[in-house]
Design a protein around this motif. Structure first.
Motif, PDB file in Angstrom:
ATOM      1  N   PHE A 190      61.397  85.854  -5.298  1.00  0.00           N
ATOM      2  CA  PHE A 190      62.418  85.397  -4.357  1.00  0.00           C
ATOM      3  C   PHE A 190      63.518  84.617  -5.088  1.00  0.00           C
ATOM      4  O   PHE A 190      64.700  84.858  -4.893  1.00  0.00           O
ATOM      5  N   LEU A 191      63.118  83.682  -5.952  1.00  0.00           N
ATOM      6  CA  LEU A 191      64.114  82.892  -6.684  1.00  0.00           C
ATOM      7  C   LEU A 191      64.935  83.751  -7.640  1.00  0.00           C
ATOM      8  O   LEU A 191      66.132  83.525  -7.814  1.00  0.00           O
ATOM      9  N   GLU A 192      64.288  84.743  -8.249  1.00  0.00           N
ATOM     10  CA  GLU A 192      65.039  85.657  -9.116  1.00  0.00           C
ATOM     11  C   GLU A 192      66.093  86.413  -8.308  1.00  0.00           C
ATOM     12  O   GLU A 192      67.245  86.528  -8.726  1.00  0.00           O
ATOM     13  N   LEU A 193      65.695  86.919  -7.147  1.00  0.00           N
ATOM     14  CA  LEU A 193      66.627  87.664  -6.301  1.00  0.00           C
ATOM     15  C   LEU A 193      67.702  86.755  -5.708  1.00  0.00           C
ATOM     16  O   LEU A 193      68.856  87.154  -5.565  1.00  0.00           O
ATOM     17  N   ALA A 194      67.334  85.530  -5.355  1.00  0.00           N
ATOM     18  CA  ALA A 194      68.287  84.575  -4.769  1.00  0.00           C
ATOM     19  C   ALA A 194      69.294  84.090  -5.800  1.00  0.00           C
ATOM     20  O   ALA A 194      70.339  83.550  -5.436  1.00  0.00           O
ATOM     21  N   GLY A 195      69.016  84.290  -7.074  1.00  0.00           N
ATOM     22  CA  GLY A 195      69.913  83.848  -8.128  1.00  0.00           C
ATOM     23  C   GLY A 195      71.134  84.720  -8.313  1.00  0.00           C
ATOM     24  O   GLY A 195      71.953  84.478  -9.180  1.00  0.00           O
ATOM     25  N   SER A 196      71.285  85.713  -7.468  1.00  0.00           N
ATOM     26  CA  SER A 196      72.450  86.589  -7.526  1.00  0.00           C
ATOM     27  C   SER A 196      73.728  85.758  -7.375  1.00  0.00           C
ATOM     28  O   SER A 196      73.780  84.844  -6.564  1.00  0.00           O
ATOM     29  N   PRO A 197      74.757  86.069  -8.126  1.00  0.00           N
ATOM     30  CA  PRO A 197      75.954  85.228  -8.118  1.00  0.00           C
ATOM     31  C   PRO A 197      76.854  85.379  -6.894  1.00  0.00           C
ATOM     32  O   PRO A 197      77.817  84.645  -6.766  1.00  0.00           O
ATOM     33  N   GLU A 198      76.558  86.297  -5.989  1.00  0.00           N
ATOM     34  CA  GLU A 198      77.479  86.544  -4.876  1.00  0.00           C
ATOM     35  C   GLU A 198      77.682  85.326  -3.987  1.00  0.00           C
ATOM     36  O   GLU A 198      78.787  84.940  -3.671  1.00  0.00           O
ATOM     37  N   VAL A 199      76.587  84.741  -3.535  1.00  0.00           N
ATOM     38  CA  VAL A 199      76.694  83.635  -2.579  1.00  0.00           C
ATOM     39  C   VAL A 199      75.354  82.931  -2.459  1.00  0.00           C
ATOM     40  O   VAL A 199      74.305  83.556  -2.527  1.00  0.00           O
ATOM     41  N   GLY A 200      75.385  81.630  -2.344  1.00  0.00           N
ATOM     42  CA  GLY A 200      74.214  80.848  -1.983  1.00  0.00           C
ATOM     43  C   GLY A 200      73.146  80.712  -3.039  1.00  0.00           C
ATOM     44  O   GLY A 200      73.344  81.014  -4.205  1.00  0.00           O
ATOM     45  N   GLY A 201      72.012  80.206  -2.579  1.00  0.00           N
ATOM     46  CA  GLY A 201      70.858  79.990  -3.422  1.00  0.00           C
ATOM     47  C   GLY A 201      69.612  79.964  -2.563  1.00  0.00           C
ATOM     48  O   GLY A 201      69.689  79.999  -1.339  1.00  0.00           O
ATOM     49  N   GLY A 202      68.455  79.888  -3.209  1.00  0.00           N
ATOM     50  CA  GLY A 202      67.194  79.934  -2.497  1.00  0.00           C
ATOM     51  C   GLY A 202      66.605  78.559  -2.267  1.00  0.00           C
ATOM     52  O   GLY A 202      66.812  77.639  -3.049  1.00  0.00           O
ATOM     53  N   ILE A 207      66.652  91.164   0.503  1.00  0.00           N
ATOM     54  CA  ILE A 207      65.521  90.449  -0.112  1.00  0.00           C
ATOM     55  C   ILE A 207      64.304  90.507   0.809  1.00  0.00           C
ATOM     56  O   ILE A 207      63.187  90.753   0.349  1.00  0.00           O
ATOM     57  N   GLU A 208      64.520  90.290   2.106  1.00  0.00           N
ATOM     58  CA  GLU A 208      63.404  90.382   3.057  1.00  0.00           C
ATOM     59  C   GLU A 208      62.762  91.767   2.988  1.00  0.00           C
ATOM     60  O   GLU A 208      61.535  91.896   2.931  1.00  0.00           O
ATOM     61  N   HIS A 209      63.587  92.792   2.960  1.00  0.00           N
ATOM     62  CA  HIS A 209      63.068  94.161   2.901  1.00  0.00           C
ATOM     63  C   HIS A 209      62.279  94.387   1.608  1.00  0.00           C
ATOM     64  O   HIS A 209      61.201  94.976   1.633  1.00  0.00           O
ATOM     65  N   GLU A 210      62.806  93.910   0.488  1.00  0.00           N
ATOM     66  CA  GLU A 210      62.123  94.098  -0.787  1.00  0.00           C
ATOM     67  C   GLU A 210      60.801  93.321  -0.854  1.00  0.00           C
ATOM     68  O   GLU A 210      59.788  93.846  -1.323  1.00  0.00           O
ATOM     69  N   LEU A 211      60.810  92.087  -0.383  1.00  0.00           N
ATOM     70  CA  LEU A 211      59.632  91.238  -0.521  1.00  0.00           C
ATOM     71  C   LEU A 211      58.559  91.479   0.530  1.00  0.00           C
ATOM     72  O   LEU A 211      57.383  91.264   0.278  1.00  0.00           O
ATOM     73  N   THR A 212      58.969  91.891   1.731  1.00  0.00           N
ATOM     74  CA  THR A 212      57.990  92.020   2.815  1.00  0.00           C
ATOM     75  C   THR A 212      57.877  93.432   3.385  1.00  0.00           C
ATOM     76  O   THR A 212      56.924  93.719   4.098  1.00  0.00           O
ATOM     77  N   GLU A 213      58.877  94.269   3.121  1.00  0.00           N
ATOM     78  CA  GLU A 213      58.972  95.613   3.695  1.00  0.00           C
ATOM     79  C   GLU A 213      58.939  95.583   5.215  1.00  0.00           C
ATOM     80  O   GLU A 213      58.560  96.544   5.864  1.00  0.00           O
ATOM     81  N   LYS A 214      59.325  94.441   5.797  1.00  0.00           N
ATOM     82  CA  LYS A 214      59.359  94.276   7.245  1.00  0.00           C
ATOM     83  C   LYS A 214      60.724  93.763   7.675  1.00  0.00           C
ATOM     84  O   LYS A 214      61.588  93.524   6.848  1.00  0.00           O
ATOM     85  N   ASP A 215      60.881  93.586   8.972  1.00  0.00           N
ATOM     86  CA  ASP A 215      62.119  93.046   9.539  1.00  0.00           C
ATOM     87  C   ASP A 215      61.742  91.976  10.564  1.00  0.00           C
ATOM     88  O   ASP A 215      61.990  92.102  11.741  1.00  0.00           O
ATOM     89  N   HIS A 216      61.113  90.894  10.066  1.00  0.00           N
ATOM     90  CA  HIS A 216      60.680  89.814  10.950  1.00  0.00           C
ATOM     91  C   HIS A 216      61.832  88.925  11.378  1.00  0.00           C
ATOM     92  O   HIS A 216      61.798  88.316  12.433  1.00  0.00           O
TER      93      HIS A 216
END
Length: 130
Positions: free
Chosen positions: A70-82, A120-129
């Protein structure tokens, strides 16, 4: 210069608000296909005389996702952080309210954050909670 009321009204006109208080609201946006993503917008207290707006979107329950990934994916430079808040893994982005153009400096980060959180939700959980 935008006000918190302008941010709230902007969201209310464009999205169905699920929950709201004086300094916080939660709503849902459509993403790709049938997927949706919840978003919360918080009015943060003045810091050094400047009010801020925080946009956040959950990607999963912290206990149910690989937090390192999650932190690796959240580190994307587009926007925000985890972050993990109240047991939820969230993508978060903060903008100063003082210089905020609601259409340009709120809508664009909102759209980027929501798309990224959903991916990220789709990659990590394969769901749409969320």
């Amino acid at each position: 210069m935008a006000s918190w009321i302008e941010v709230i009204n902007y969201v209310r006109l464009r999205h169905e608000v699920l929950e709201e208080t004086d300094d916080w609201l939660r709503f849902r946006l459509g993403t790709t296909g049938e997927r949706t993503q919840q978003v919360a917008v918080h009015h943060l207290p003045d810091m050094d005389g400047t009010a801020w707006v925080e946009i956040s979107s959950p990607v999963g329950r912290a206990d149910d996702v690989d937090l390192r990934r999650f932190l690796e994916l959240a580190g994307s430079p587009e926007v925000g952080g985890g972050a993990v808040v109240d047991g939820l893994a969230l993508l978060k982005h903060v903008v100063p309210l003082e210089d905020l153009s609601v259409r340009e400096e709120f809508e664009r980060p909102l759209a980027l954050l929501v798309a990224r959180a959903d991916a990220i939700e789709h990659e990590l959980t394969e769901k749409d909670h969320f």
